[in-house]
Motif scaffolding. Structure first.
Motif, mmCIF file in Angstrom:
data_model
loop_
_atom_site.group_PDB
_atom_site.id
_atom_site.type_symbol
_atom_site.label_atom_id
_atom_site.label_comp_id
_atom_site.label_asym_id
_atom_site.label_seq_id
_atom_site.Cartn_x
_atom_site.Cartn_y
_atom_site.Cartn_z
ATOM 1 N N THR A 16 0.027 8.445 4.829
ATOM 2 C CA THR A 16 -1.348 8.830 5.125
ATOM 3 C C THR A 16 -2.335 8.130 4.192
ATOM 4 O O THR A 16 -3.345 7.555 4.630
ATOM 5 C CB THR A 16 -1.521 10.353 5.015
ATOM 6 O OG1 THR A 16 -0.621 10.988 5.928
ATOM 7 C CG2 THR A 16 -2.952 10.761 5.340
ATOM 8 N N ARG A 17 -2.045 8.187 2.878
ATOM 9 C CA ARG A 17 -2.948 7.540 1.921
ATOM 10 C C ARG A 17 -2.931 6.021 2.094
ATOM 11 O O ARG A 17 -3.958 5.364 1.956
ATOM 12 C CB ARG A 17 -2.558 7.931 0.493
ATOM 13 C CG ARG A 17 -2.858 9.398 0.160
ATOM 14 C CD ARG A 17 -2.811 9.635 -1.344
ATOM 15 N NE ARG A 17 -1.457 9.462 -1.872
ATOM 16 C CZ ARG A 17 -0.574 10.456 -1.972
ATOM 17 N NH1 ARG A 17 -0.893 11.671 -1.569
ATOM 18 N NH2 ARG A 17 0.622 10.236 -2.471
ATOM 19 N N ALA A 18 -1.760 5.466 2.415
ATOM 20 C CA ALA A 18 -1.671 4.023 2.637
ATOM 21 C C ALA A 18 -2.487 3.614 3.862
ATOM 22 O O ALA A 18 -3.136 2.559 3.880
ATOM 23 C CB ALA A 18 -0.208 3.609 2.816
ATOM 24 N N ALA A 22 0.834 -1.209 0.000
ATOM 25 C CA ALA A 22 0.000 0.000 0.000
ATOM 26 C C ALA A 22 0.863 1.251 0.000
ATOM 27 O O ALA A 22 0.581 2.220 -0.724
ATOM 28 C CB ALA A 22 -0.933 -0.017 1.214
ATOM 29 N N VAL A 23 1.925 1.252 0.793
ATOM 30 C CA VAL A 23 2.831 2.405 0.810
ATOM 31 C C VAL A 23 3.554 2.530 -0.528
ATOM 32 O O VAL A 23 3.738 3.642 -1.050
ATOM 33 C CB VAL A 23 3.836 2.281 1.970
ATOM 34 C CG1 VAL A 23 4.851 3.430 1.929
ATOM 35 C CG2 VAL A 23 3.113 2.279 3.317
ATOM 36 N N GLN A 68 -1.982 6.118 10.894
ATOM 37 C CA GLN A 68 -0.688 6.399 10.276
ATOM 38 C C GLN A 68 0.460 5.826 11.100
ATOM 39 O O GLN A 68 1.419 5.285 10.552
ATOM 40 C CB GLN A 68 -0.505 7.905 10.122
ATOM 41 C CG GLN A 68 -1.481 8.565 9.165
ATOM 42 C CD GLN A 68 -1.220 10.057 9.020
ATOM 43 O OE1 GLN A 68 -0.068 10.501 8.993
ATOM 44 N NE2 GLN A 68 -2.276 10.843 8.938
ATOM 45 N N GLU A 127 -6.009 3.269 2.903
ATOM 46 C CA GLU A 127 -6.217 2.088 2.060
ATOM 47 C C GLU A 127 -6.295 0.811 2.876
ATOM 48 O O GLU A 127 -7.123 -0.067 2.593
ATOM 49 C CB GLU A 127 -5.094 1.988 1.020
ATOM 50 C CG GLU A 127 -5.290 0.856 0.027
ATOM 51 C CD GLU A 127 -4.242 0.868 -1.069
ATOM 52 O OE1 GLU A 127 -3.667 -0.207 -1.346
ATOM 53 O OE2 GLU A 127 -4.001 1.957 -1.636
ATOM 54 N N ARG A 183 2.424 1.693 -3.442
ATOM 55 C CA ARG A 183 1.497 2.208 -4.463
ATOM 56 C C ARG A 183 1.211 3.689 -4.272
ATOM 57 O O ARG A 183 1.173 4.457 -5.237
ATOM 58 C CB ARG A 183 0.185 1.409 -4.418
ATOM 59 C CG ARG A 183 0.230 0.038 -5.062
ATOM 60 C CD ARG A 183 -1.164 -0.528 -5.227
ATOM 61 N NE ARG A 183 -1.836 -0.703 -3.934
ATOM 62 C CZ ARG A 183 -1.740 -1.809 -3.195
ATOM 63 N NH1 ARG A 183 -1.006 -2.827 -3.633
ATOM 64 N NH2 ARG A 183 -2.378 -1.894 -2.040
ATOM 65 N N THR A 184 0.970 4.083 -3.037
ATOM 66 C CA THR A 184 0.544 5.470 -2.780
ATOM 67 C C THR A 184 1.703 6.432 -2.567
ATOM 68 O O THR A 184 1.534 7.648 -2.681
ATOM 69 C CB THR A 184 -0.355 5.505 -1.530
ATOM 70 O OG1 THR A 184 0.396 5.064 -0.388
ATOM 71 C CG2 THR A 184 -1.580 4.613 -1.711
ATOM 72 N N ARG A 185 2.889 5.896 -2.210
ATOM 73 C CA ARG A 185 4.080 6.695 -1.902
ATOM 74 C C ARG A 185 3.825 7.674 -0.751
ATOM 75 O O ARG A 185 4.486 8.700 -0.645
ATOM 76 C CB ARG A 185 4.558 7.466 -3.133
ATOM 77 C CG ARG A 185 4.972 6.600 -4.296
ATOM 78 C CD ARG A 185 5.530 7.438 -5.426
ATOM 79 N NE ARG A 185 5.966 6.607 -6.529
ATOM 80 C CZ ARG A 185 6.583 7.057 -7.617
ATOM 81 N NH1 ARG A 185 6.824 8.375 -7.736
ATOM 82 N NH2 ARG A 185 6.963 6.247 -8.575
ATOM 83 N N ASN A 186 2.853 7.300 0.097
ATOM 84 C CA ASN A 186 2.482 8.213 1.165
ATOM 85 C C ASN A 186 1.884 7.397 2.317
ATOM 86 O O ASN A 186 0.981 6.576 2.098
ATOM 87 C CB ASN A 186 1.458 9.227 0.650
ATOM 88 C CG ASN A 186 1.063 10.245 1.690
ATOM 89 O OD1 ASN A 186 0.239 9.966 2.547
ATOM 90 N ND2 ASN A 186 1.649 11.433 1.603
#
Length: 225
Positions: A19-21, A11-12, A29, A24, A14-17
């Motif tokens: 917070t967004r991971a 997930a990290v 966080q 997901e 894919r999102t490179r972030n």
């Protein structure tokens, strides 16, 4: 490597972030950060570096990514295989039976079967023995409950046979003639009423006289249904 850690890692990636991971994978966080750190500690290598575009995979992270995807895919396949074994008993069972057996015997048997296999849908077909055997041979039903006399007929190699109960065949005679032992030759001189031709009971009576060398049974041809 726990699948949960690999899922968070992907997930990290894919999102490179973080917070967004976290959104997901439905984690806080801090939990995402803790899981990435735990995975890095287990592998002994850093998996991400920070850049202007966000978190970037390190060479170690790039190496891990395809293996993480494969491991999670295998985990999904394993779950599907296990689920398939659990649902193996779910299905349908088509049963055929004579009306007498269905009314006198099947209720208790089916209740016991349903208690053990509640997910199986049972369909019941009432018919004569000949029709039931035809349906069984054609695959229309899975099992048939019929009457037969042990050793009276050759087994059909298509079917597996099993005796599940025994029923007496009773002759009702006028007063004074209801003896325990009845000689078929003596009966052959009398007339009596039985079920119509095609009924399993009639077939058993006719066969008993034929096997005794007495020809056709002396059944009144105005038989009752």
């Amino acid at each position: 490597m726990h699948p949960r850690l690999l899922k968070t890692f992907l997930a990290v990636a894919r999102t490179r972030n973080v917070t967004r991971a976290a959104v997901e994978v439905n984690l806080a966080q801090s939990s995402v950060s803790d899981q990435i750190q735990a995975l890095e500690a287990e592998l002994g290598a850093s998996l991400f570096t920070r850049s202007r575009r966000g978190l970037e995979l390190t060479p170690a992270g790039e190496a891990l990514k395809p293996y993480a995807e494969e491991l999670l895919s295998l985990a999904d396949d394993a779950r599907a295989a296990i689920d398939a074994t659990r649902s193996a008993t779910v299905g349908r069972l088509a049963i055929g039976a004579l009306e007498t057996i269905a009314s006198a015997r099947l209720a208790g048997w089916l209740a016991d079967f349903h208690a053990v296999h509640p997910d199986i849908d049972i369909k019941l077909k009432i018919a004569g023995s000949g029709d039931l055997l035809r349906r069984l041979g054609d695959g229309e039903i899975d099992v048939a409950f019929c009457f037969d006399r042990s050793g009276a007929s050759e087994s059909d190699e298509r079917f597996a046979r099993r005796v599940v109960a025994a029923e007496p065949l009773v002759l009702i005679a006028p007063p004074g003639e209801n003896r325990t032992e009845v000689d078929l030759a003596e009966l052959a001189e009398k007339r009596f009423v039985a079920t119509e031709t095609g009924c399993v009971y009639r077939a058993m009576v006719d066969r008993a006289f034929a096997e005794a060398g007495l020809g056709e049974s002396p059944v009144d041809h105005g038989a009752v249904d």
